[in-house]
Write an enzyme that holds these catalytic residues in place. Structure first.
Site, short mmCIF file in Angstrom:
data_model
loop_
_atom_site.label_atom_id
_atom_site.label_comp_id
_atom_site.label_asym_id
_atom_site.label_seq_id
_atom_site.Cartn_x
_atom_site.Cartn_y
_atom_site.Cartn_z
N HIS A 174 29.08 53.87 38.10
CA HIS A 174 29.78 53.53 36.86
C HIS A 174 29.70 54.66 35.84
CE1 HIS A 174 30.15 49.38 38.24
NE2 HIS A 174 31.02 49.21 37.28
N LYS B 25 26.97 39.36 39.51
CA LYS B 25 26.26 38.15 39.09
C LYS B 25 25.88 38.23 37.63
CE LYS B 25 21.47 39.39 40.30
NZ LYS B 25 20.52 39.21 39.22
#
Lengths: 295, 209
Positions: B41, B105
């Site tokens: 990322h 999650k």
């Protein structure tokens, strides 16, 4: 310490068992949580998935969570025992378990960002040694994932938010506050280990030590036993549920311990353990052979 | 209930398909996804060159356990990692690369919710910690990028999923199941603190004999 290879084999087996299977009391707590979620189909979907995963890991002999976590070893050794040799055997067992895929390469150099090949590094695994009168070596291992570790919290009382004074009601408020802040991010439904008192370091250590207790035990301090039950009951009403997606199974258990403190300090430390609560123990004889598995 | 009957979702994902998903809908994801966690990322956010085509694709917040086998890789565990750590990076990646699905999650924050609404992307929650069971839904490994630079957990794995179980937790309108549950739980917490009987430190039965 004699028979180094046997020590290493036994410790490797401890790591393997811890990584691939939940202790029976934790799995039982998950099954009970599923039974209680009779009306909430979404919570059931998550819990059924979790339980299917536990069975899958056991059957295929693979780590039940890919975050094989921090390796927290606690040894109880006979007086005068060579703990240097014991930690060397443990490091070798950790390296072997990593090579064989029972542990992920999960240890990062905090300065350079480099990943250690074997999970053996400064600060990993974590050791704690105590001496005792027994002739055997008692080894306990907890594998604690990073997502749950991130949800830990420490409060210095009095604390305006969540309105906690220096009493057990204040402790209740802190724990419920920490659980609400965690939402599903620690992989709910989890277990909280709590320490009342101590200093900032010993508080976290003692909070984690609570995870050595079985799910079905109760604190021997009656007020704490009642507080554990009260918080567990309160937590069902938060509605956070498995993975934070709603339901009554927000916590599987609450375990509270206490240390003495300084007059000026009153810490409440909360450690969060995910549902993938990996805890095993073993008693090893003088030659490193397994005498008995614990839990 | 229709929401709880898993709906198949196949890569490449279309905007219509993604916009048609309702909050709380169970899905079974099949086809190509790329794992990405903190290092990937940050790398992409900082303008690093993306080695793959992410348009109409999916990113999975996951650091798998993989072993080499003859002719490639085998994934032993492929559960999600906590998504909120990517909150600073995700909006830019969604918009720049045209992502349609994020799998993870724990949910994401308001900036990702807005980005989902703006460009038509959903966030799917899968079962945290369920590494090996989810690995059984990885049909094959197409390849891996940045393995040497970032290590096994942080590398970008190109996976072929088969009926991977998940639930729509942020929809393409930016609505979040987490936000609803979080707000409700905070209200309950206030009630538990302010209106409930405080815990009594001492009770007659507590004294040890």
């Amino acid at each position: 310490m004699t028979g180094r290879p046997q020590w290493e084999d036994s410790l490797f087996e401890l790591i393997r068992r811890t990584s691939v299977d939940l202790p029976g009391d934790v799995e039982e707590a998950l099954r009970r949580a599923l039974a209680r979620e009779e009306k909430d189909a979404r919570a059931r979907w998550f819990l059924e998935g979790i339980l299917a995963n536990v069975e899958h890991a056991r059957r295929t002999d693979t780590p039940l969570c890919q975050d094989t976590g921090a390796l927290l070893f606690r040894f109880h050794v006979p007086v005068g025992f060579d703990t240097n040799a014991l930690s060397a055997a443990t490091r070798a067992a950790v390296a072997r378990a990593t090579r064989l895929g029972y542990l992920r390469q999960n240890t990062v150099d905090s300065v350079s960002g480099a990943v250690y090949q074997t999970n053996v590094a400064h600060g990993s695994p974590v050791f704690c040694f105590e001496q005792g009168a027994r002739d055997t070596v008692d080894v306990r291992l907890i594998m604690k994932g990073g997502g749950s570790e991130n949800m830990g919290a420490q409060y210095s009382l009095p604390c305006a938010d969540p309105g906690a004074e220096r009493n057990l009601e204040g402790v209740r408020r802190c724990v419920l506050d920490a659980v609400t802040r965690a939402q599903g991010n620690g992989c709910a439904p989890g277990v909280v280990g709590v320490c009342i008192g101590g200093d900032r370091a010993s508080g976290h250590e003692h909070a984690k030590e609570q995870f050595l207790r079985r799910m079905d035990d109760r604190s021997r301090v009656k007020a704490l036993a009642r507080l554990e039950q009260r918080i567990l009951r309160d937590a069902t009403r938060l509605g956070i549920g498995p993975m934070g997606m709603g339901g009554i199974a927000t916590l599987l258990g609450v375990k509270i311990g206490a240390l003495s403190r300084l007059p000026a300090s009153f810490f409440v430390t909360v450690s969060y353990m995910c549902w993938a609560f990996r805890r095993r123990g073993v008693l090893l004889g003088r030659n490193g052979g397994v005498q008995r598995w614990l839990y | 209930m229709a929401l709880l009957t898993p709906r198949p979702l196949q890569h490449p994902f279309t905007l219509t398909q993604i916009r048609g998903l309702r909050l709380g809908q169970l899905v079974k994801v099949s086809g190509r996804v790329y794992t990405a966690r903190d290092r990937v990322h940050k790398y992409l956010f900082d303008g690093g060159k993306c080695p793959v085509d992410l348009e109409d694709g999916a990113i999975y917040h996951c650091g798998p356990v993989a072993t080499r086998k003859e002719g490639g890789w085998e994934i032993l565990a492929a559960g999600p990692t906590t998504s909120i750590r990517e909150e600073a990076y995700a909006p830019k990646l969604i918009e720049q690369y045209g992502l349609r699905v994020i799998l993870g999650k724990g949910g994401m924050g308001p900036r990702t919710e807005e980005a989902c609404a703006r460009s038509g992307c959903v966030y799917l929650q899968t079962i945290g910690g369920a590494g090996p069971m989810l690995a059984a839904h990885v049909a094959r490994v197409h390849g891996v990028y940045f393995l040497k630079e970032f290590g096994m957990a942080e590398a970008m794995w190109e996976l072929e999923l088969k009926d991977f179980p998940a639930i729509v937790a942020i929809d393409a309108g930016g609505r979040s199941l987490y936000r609803r549950i979080q707000q409700a739980s905070r209200r309950v917490l206030r009630r538990l603190i302010e209106r409930e009987e405080p815990f009594e430190a001492v009770r007659s039965g507590d004294a040890d004999p």
